[in-house]
Scaffold this motif. Structure first.
Motif, PDB file in Angstrom:
ATOM      1  N   UNK A   1       0.823  -1.210   0.000  1.00 52.26           N
ATOM      2  CA  UNK A   1       0.000   0.000   0.000  1.00 52.26           C
ATOM      3  C   UNK A   1       0.856   1.259   0.000  1.00 52.26           C
ATOM      4  N   UNK A   2       1.993   1.195   0.660  1.00 52.87           N
ATOM      5  CA  UNK A   2       2.826   2.384   0.832  1.00 52.87           C
ATOM      6  C   UNK A   2       3.649   2.733  -0.399  1.00 52.87           C
ATOM      7  N   UNK A   3       4.160   1.724  -1.109  1.00 54.86           N
ATOM      8  CA  UNK A   3       5.149   2.047  -2.148  1.00 54.86           C
ATOM      9  C   UNK A   3       4.851   1.476  -3.531  1.00 54.86           C
ATOM     10  N   UNK A   4       3.734   0.781  -3.729  1.00 57.79           N
ATOM     11  CA  UNK A   4       3.505   0.147  -5.032  1.00 57.79           C
ATOM     12  C   UNK A   4       3.436   1.168  -6.161  1.00 57.79           C
ATOM     13  N   UNK A   5       2.938   2.378  -5.889  1.00 58.99           N
ATOM     14  CA  UNK A   5       2.895   3.396  -6.951  1.00 58.99           C
ATOM     15  C   UNK A   5       4.299   3.816  -7.365  1.00 58.99           C
ATOM     16  N   UNK A   6       5.220   3.876  -6.394  1.00 58.98           N
ATOM     17  CA  UNK A   6       6.602   4.223  -6.723  1.00 58.98           C
ATOM     18  C   UNK A   6       7.288   3.079  -7.469  1.00 58.98           C
ATOM     19  N   UNK A   7       7.047   1.854  -7.017  1.00 60.71           N
ATOM     20  CA  UNK A   7       7.693   0.706  -7.651  1.00 60.71           C
ATOM     21  C   UNK A   7       7.180   0.501  -9.078  1.00 60.71           C
TER      22      UNK A   7
ATOM     23  N   UNK B   1      12.168  -1.059 -14.632  1.00 58.78           N
ATOM     24  CA  UNK B   1      11.613  -0.769 -15.952  1.00 58.78           C
ATOM     25  C   UNK B   1      10.586  -1.857 -16.299  1.00 58.78           C
ATOM     26  N   UNK B   2       9.764  -1.655 -17.339  1.00 60.36           N
ATOM     27  CA  UNK B   2       8.640  -2.572 -17.612  1.00 60.36           C
ATOM     28  C   UNK B   2       9.013  -4.051 -17.679  1.00 60.36           C
ATOM     29  N   UNK B   3      10.082  -4.396 -18.343  1.00 58.93           N
ATOM     30  CA  UNK B   3      10.405  -5.810 -18.570  1.00 58.93           C
ATOM     31  C   UNK B   3      11.489  -6.342 -17.637  1.00 58.93           C
ATOM     32  N   UNK B   4      11.821  -5.602 -16.597  1.00 56.15           N
ATOM     33  CA  UNK B   4      12.889  -6.041 -15.687  1.00 56.15           C
ATOM     34  C   UNK B   4      12.526  -7.343 -15.000  1.00 56.15           C
ATOM     35  N   UNK B   5      13.484  -8.261 -14.973  1.00 54.20           N
ATOM     36  CA  UNK B   5      13.356  -9.517 -14.247  1.00 54.20           C
ATOM     37  C   UNK B   5      14.469  -9.579 -13.204  1.00 54.20           C
ATOM     38  N   UNK B   6      14.235 -10.313 -12.146  1.00 53.23           N
ATOM     39  CA  UNK B   6      15.214 -10.383 -11.061  1.00 53.23           C
ATOM     40  C   UNK B   6      15.546 -11.840 -10.766  1.00 53.23           C
TER      41      UNK B   6
ATOM     42  N   UNK C   1      13.005  -6.676  -6.701  1.00 56.44           N
ATOM     43  CA  UNK C   1      13.784  -5.450  -6.914  1.00 56.44           C
ATOM     44  C   UNK C   1      14.326  -4.876  -5.605  1.00 56.44           C
ATOM     45  N   UNK C   2      15.321  -4.032  -5.741  1.00 57.09           N
ATOM     46  CA  UNK C   2      15.801  -3.246  -4.597  1.00 57.09           C
ATOM     47  C   UNK C   2      14.929  -1.997  -4.459  1.00 57.09           C
ATOM     48  N   UNK C   3      14.902  -1.437  -3.275  1.00 55.99           N
ATOM     49  CA  UNK C   3      14.132  -0.221  -3.020  1.00 55.99           C
ATOM     50  C   UNK C   3      14.996   1.013  -3.244  1.00 55.99           C
ATOM     51  N   UNK C   4      14.359   2.116  -3.554  1.00 56.45           N
ATOM     52  CA  UNK C   4      15.037   3.405  -3.608  1.00 56.45           C
ATOM     53  C   UNK C   4      14.905   4.096  -2.250  1.00 56.45           C
TER      54      UNK C   4
ATOM     55  N   UNK D   1       6.281  -1.389 -14.484  1.00 50.67           N
ATOM     56  CA  UNK D   1       6.844  -2.733 -14.257  1.00 50.67           C
ATOM     57  C   UNK D   1       5.733  -3.785 -14.374  1.00 50.67           C
ATOM     58  N   UNK D   2       5.907  -4.756 -15.233  1.00 50.35           N
ATOM     59  CA  UNK D   2       4.859  -5.722 -15.555  1.00 50.35           C
ATOM     60  C   UNK D   2       4.575  -6.718 -14.438  1.00 50.35           C
ATOM     61  N   UNK D   3       5.525  -6.927 -13.552  1.00 49.04           N
ATOM     62  CA  UNK D   3       5.332  -7.907 -12.471  1.00 49.04           C
ATOM     63  C   UNK D   3       4.818  -7.273 -11.180  1.00 49.04           C
ATOM     64  N   UNK D   4       4.372  -6.043 -11.261  1.00 50.23           N
ATOM     65  CA  UNK D   4       3.964  -5.319 -10.051  1.00 50.23           C
ATOM     66  C   UNK D   4       2.842  -6.026  -9.299  1.00 50.23           C
ATOM     67  N   UNK D   5       1.817  -6.503  -9.995  1.00 48.29           N
ATOM     68  CA  UNK D   5       0.665  -7.099  -9.307  1.00 48.29           C
ATOM     69  C   UNK D   5       1.071  -8.360  -8.552  1.00 48.29           C
TER      70      UNK D   5
END
Length: 426
Positions: free
Chosen positions: A198-204, A263-268, A274-277, A209-213
């Protein structure tokens, strides 16, 4: 009473407590901080003239007597003395040296209450200070404040109870002059928890990023405590090994920080996510919503330390509001019961005019486990106090000696150790 309520904040860091207290209606007369980078951030957000940089215990940086009732500078009575004095002396993850740690300023800060005579006091620290190891230390603090005419109480508060998406317990001391004490009520913690998602999904997801959900499903809970580290230990990552495992369960790579969102297609591959900012970390520390308007200065690692070591602004705001209401006497006096008992063995030894035997201490302190419990308590007391023992009639007897903590003594070892380690302290 003046409509302006002034606070002096010591060990102010990068301003988490400052921001919350300002939101609660307090105006800073001074904000004192040792770290240069944190001071730069404070100056970017507060009037530059109120920021004092340097060792808070150095009278050339600020002189508490200048703000007491008999000052010659025309300063009126201070409303609040607040601060987040260094945590390492008490942290569970450290050595818990307490009064023997050159960074310990809690006892010193308490002694300044007798000099400044503020209407209220608010000091916060880590949960470790609430542990049995520091029962005698806490009792000493309460007893000193009582002797100054204040009603003081400790309370363990949890950041998640104030909308901060993080497991961050903080041990808070509030003391008020007797005139205001009955009007103080601790803020209530909410049962609703804001999650990391809830706090950071808009930033991430700001770059699509396609894997956000899928990530949001993992991050639908609160984070572990953010550990800012220090100049001596810790870099720009999100904590020790156990914390990193907890972050991994949230779909976050805690081994460092990112400069931007995925970025949209980033995979980890091979990573939990991902890392946080720093912007994301700041939200998890409570800088979001109505607490978003705060500027951090400096480079990435410095920013992270400033954010990670801060008192979450929503927590400071909630406690600050409660103190403000008491100072304004807005609520009906509650006649609340204040717990002033933390270590009966310490109190009995403190008041004794002569040595006491183990049997006498057990009886007077009403220790249910008898001698074994007494020995454990004496052992813990020895960390922070000199406890004198001797034999009398084939029995060991005890007497409480001096408090080991730095409270301003010119000959205290803190001075030499502090100067030696000055570059490493933050």
């Amino acid at each position: 009473m003046s409509e302006t309520f002034e606070v002096i904040e010591i060990c102010a860091g990068a301003g988490g407590q400052a921001y919350g207290l300002e939101k609660a209606g307090f105006t800073h007369r001074l904000a004192v901080e040792l770290d240069h980078n944190a001071c730069t951030t404070l100056r970017a957000n507060l009037p530059e003239e109120v920021v004092a940089e340097g060792d808070v215990a150095d009278p050339e940086v600020w002189n508490p007597a200048d703000h007491g009732p008999d000052n010659d500078l025309g300063n009126r009575e201070l409303d609040l003395l607040a601060g987040g004095v260094p945590c390492p002396p008490f942290t569970i993850a450290g050595k818990q040296l307490g009064a023997n740690d050159e960074r310990d300023l809690f006892a010193w800060a308490v002694e300044q209450v007798a000099v400044v005579r503020p209407r209220a006091v608010m000091l916060e620290n880590v949960r470790g200070l609430s542990m049995p190891r520091f029962a005698g230390y806490r009792q000493h603090v309460l007893d000193r404040l009582t002797s100054f005419g204040y009603v003081a109480e400790w309370r363990l508060l949890h950041a998640a109870g104030f909308g901060v998406p993080q497991l961050r317990p903080r041990f808070v001391l509030v003391a008020l002059q007797a005139e205001y004490a009955d009007y103080f009520e601790w803020p209530e913690e909410s049962e609703h928890e804001t999650t990391v998602a809830e706090a950071i999904s808009d930033l991430l997801g700001k770059h699509g990023w396609k894997d956000l959900e899928d990530w949001k499903k993992k991050a639908n809970k609160i984070a572990p405590t953010i550990v800012g580290g220090s100049k001596k230990h810790g870099g720009a990552d999100l904590g020790p090994t156990r914390a990193k495992r907890a972050w991994a369960e949230l779909g976050v790579d805690a081994l460092g920080l990112a400069n931007d969102a995925p970025m949209p297609d980033d995979k980890f591959e091979g990573k939990p996510g991902p890392k946080l900012t720093n912007e994301m970390v700041a939200r998890i520390q409570g800088w979001f919503g109505e607490f978003s308007d705060w500027t951090f200065t400096g480079r990435k690692t410095s920013n992270y330390r400033q954010i990670g070591n801060a008192f979450p602004p929503p927590m400071a705001y909630a406690v600050g509001q409660a103190i403000m209401r008491a100072l304004k006497k807005e609520s009906v006096a509650s006649n609340r019961q204040v717990d002033q008992e933390h270590d009966p063995v310490y109190r009995i030894l403190r008041d004794a005019k002569d040595f006491l035997s183990a049997d006498q201490l057990v009886q007077q302190a009403e220790l249910p486990l008898g001698i074994p419990e007494l020995e454990k308590r004496i052992s813990m007391l020895r960390h922070d106090f000199h406890v004198v023992t001797k034999k009398r009639d084939n029995t060991i007897v005890y007497k409480l000696g001096e408090f080991k903590a730095f409270i301003g003594q010119e000959d205290h070892s803190r001075h030499d150790v502090f100067l030696k380690n000055r570059a490493k302290i933050s």
